[in-house]
Motif scaffolding. Structure first.
Motif, PDB file in Angstrom:
ATOM      1  N   THR A 282      35.226  30.853  42.382  1.00 42.72           N
ATOM      2  CA  THR A 282      34.501  31.948  41.716  1.00 42.72           C
ATOM      3  C   THR A 282      33.772  32.816  42.731  1.00 42.72           C
ATOM      4  N   ILE A 283      33.130  32.188  43.703  1.00 44.21           N
ATOM      5  CA  ILE A 283      32.404  32.937  44.737  1.00 44.21           C
ATOM      6  C   ILE A 283      33.365  33.824  45.529  1.00 44.21           C
ATOM      7  N   MET A 284      34.460  33.249  45.986  1.00 42.69           N
ATOM      8  CA  MET A 284      35.424  34.005  46.789  1.00 42.69           C
ATOM      9  C   MET A 284      36.047  35.140  45.984  1.00 42.69           C
ATOM     10  N   ALA A 285      36.402  34.853  44.730  1.00 41.23           N
ATOM     11  CA  ALA A 285      37.017  35.873  43.887  1.00 41.23           C
ATOM     12  C   ALA A 285      36.031  36.979  43.547  1.00 41.23           C
ATOM     13  N   GLY A 286      34.769  36.625  43.312  1.00 41.99           N
ATOM     14  CA  GLY A 286      33.760  37.633  43.006  1.00 41.99           C
ATOM     15  C   GLY A 286      33.566  38.609  44.152  1.00 41.99           C
TER      16      GLY A 286
END
Length: 468
Positions: free
Chosen positions: A425-429
């Motif tokens: 989620t962090i990387m995609a955000g």
């Protein structure tokens, strides 16, 4: 007079305290939001507003609606044969036609579809007039034009259009269920089950947990509250006339939005905006109790998973804000806020992990006698304790929903998979925000940034492999 080192330590402690307070407040807001969904779900279960009834497939050979199945495909030669042949066996009704969209510069996928079309006249190869990849919505629009031409040539309109992806494993009861639920609705979505992939128990497996909870709890709550339902892009049925109305709303006379990265999400929202009725149909088969759902494997490696979630976050959280705005009453606004929280959630998760690391490092320095620990005031201490309690609750809830579909072994893995889900989620955000900002001045049309598929559930679940 304090030294430079002391002043720096004081400023660092103050900054850490304030960041902890900031993160704790926003984590609490998110936790209360999830708790509200949990309470709505529990209330719905107790009152019967949310339930999973049994569906009796009385006559698998009968289908009142003439149905078109849309399957867009780009570089899917590895799985498209399994998907089509399994679907053709699961849905043997003569009223069904499978329209599979391919590209002229993807001869391998087109060759598989062409061979299968020679064996089953219900299968139609739709060859796009442009080289791929364009985007999924553009391929769907090409299929829509082919269906309209087919209606003229063969006489009579289709009644229902069902969307699927090239890697899906359909349920034998799904088509009859969707037809039944279409009485009184213009859009029907059935659940999606992300099957655990043995070769990737954590990266691919985290989708199992997310979809089990989202389509076991959040979507039923949306339906019970009367909110607009987003489409999942697979396992969804649309009334043919409603599809024509969607096309009439566009200058291009096409129902699927080519400029959207997540046309499937927008589909249900646009139908609701036109006054169409949307329904989430969660049923179990009366014969064996299985959930009637679309089953598929999801990305097995980190890069592919991040790419997929980047597209979802970019399209749903950022692009749809521009394209759809804020629509409906308080319940719809609440759900749209939930849909669009991805970038903020990524920021808070990243901040949370950094603060945990910094706090752990600070305690290490304290134990070594080099630095005093950060002093937490009573308010911050209480917030952190409350958030920890909510975190434990979240872990329990996710494990329960995973266990309901996949058993307790996967439920235990679900606990271990939560950090994996958060990291993705962090990387995609981050990537989604970067892509959104980069695309603001231009407006270049989206390309099909799809994930590769090499496995099909039919292989693992015992379905006969197609001879193609």
């Amino acid at each position: 007079m304090p030294g430079v080192e002391t002043q720096f330590a004081d400023w660092a402690a103050l900054a850490q305290h304030e960041l902890l307070l900031f993160a704790a407040v926003f984590f609490l807001v998110g936790a209360l939001d999830e708790l509200a969904i949990d309470l709505c779900y529990l209330f719905g279960r107790l009152t019967g507003a949310i339930r999973t009834p049994r569906f009796e497939l009385a006559d698998a050979g009968a289908l009142a609606s003439r149905t078109a199945i849309f399957i867009p495909a780009w570089q899917e030669a590895e799985v498209i044969g399994h998907t089509i042949m399994h679907a053709a066996r699961a849905w043997p009704q003569k009223e069904v036609a499978f329209f599979v969209g391919c590209y002229p510069n993807d001869p391998d996928t087109a060759a598989v579809v062409s061979r299968l079309a020679k064996r089953d006249k219900r299968i139609r190869l739709v060859l796009h007039d442009r080289a791929g990849p364009t985007c999924k919505a553009d391929c769907l629009n090409a299929i829509y034009r082919a269906m309209a031409k087919d209606e003229i040539e063969r006489g009579g309109d289709y009644t229902m259009v069902v969307l699927h992806d090239a890697e899906d494993m359909v349920d034998p009861a799904a088509l009859n269920l969707m037809e039944s639920e279409m009485h009184g609705a213009e859009f029907v979505q059935i659940p999606v089950l992300a099957m655990p992939l043995p070769a990737s128990p954590y990266i691919s497996g985290h989708y199992s947990d997310e979809f089990a909870e989202a389509h076991g709890k959040a979507m039923p709550v949306r339906g019970a509250l009367g909110a607009s339902l987003p489409g999942a892009g697979v396992g969804c049925a649309i009334d043919r006339q409603m599809l024509a109305e969607l096309a009439a709303q566009q200058e291009t006379d096409e129902p699927f939005a080519r400029t959207s990265l997540t046309e499937d999400y927008e589909l249900g929202m646009r139908i609701a905006a036109l006054g169409g009725r949307t329904r989430f149909a969660r049923f179990r088969d009366a014969a064996d109790g299985r959930l009637i759902a679309t089953r598929a494997y999801f990305p097995a490696d980190l890069d592919q998973a991040v790419r997929q979630k980047t597209r979802w976050t970019h399209g749903i959280a950022l692009q749809s804000w521009d394209r759809l705005g804020w629509q409906g009453g308080l319940v719809n606004l609440w759900m749209q806020l939930r849909d669009r929280r991805g970038p903020l959630a990524a920021l808070l998760l990243a901040l949370g992990y950094l603060l945990v690391a910094a706090t752990t490092f600070g305690w290490g320095l304290y134990l070594a006698g080099w630095q005093e620990p950060v002093r937490l005031d009573p308010v911050l201490s209480s917030l952190l304790l409350i958030n920890f309690g909510f975190f434990v609750w979240r872990v329990i809830v996710r494990a329960i929903f995973t266990a309901r579909e996949f058993g307790w072994r996967e439920a235990l893995r679900a606990v271990l998979r939560m950090p994996v889900s958060n990291i993705i989620t962090i990387m995609a955000g981050y990537r989604a925000v970067a892509a959104y900002l980069k695309g603001l001045p231009g407006g270049a049309p989206p390309r099909w940034d799809k994930t590769a598929h090499f496995h099909h559930p039919a292989d693992v679940l015992g379905a006969k492999s197609p001879e193609i």
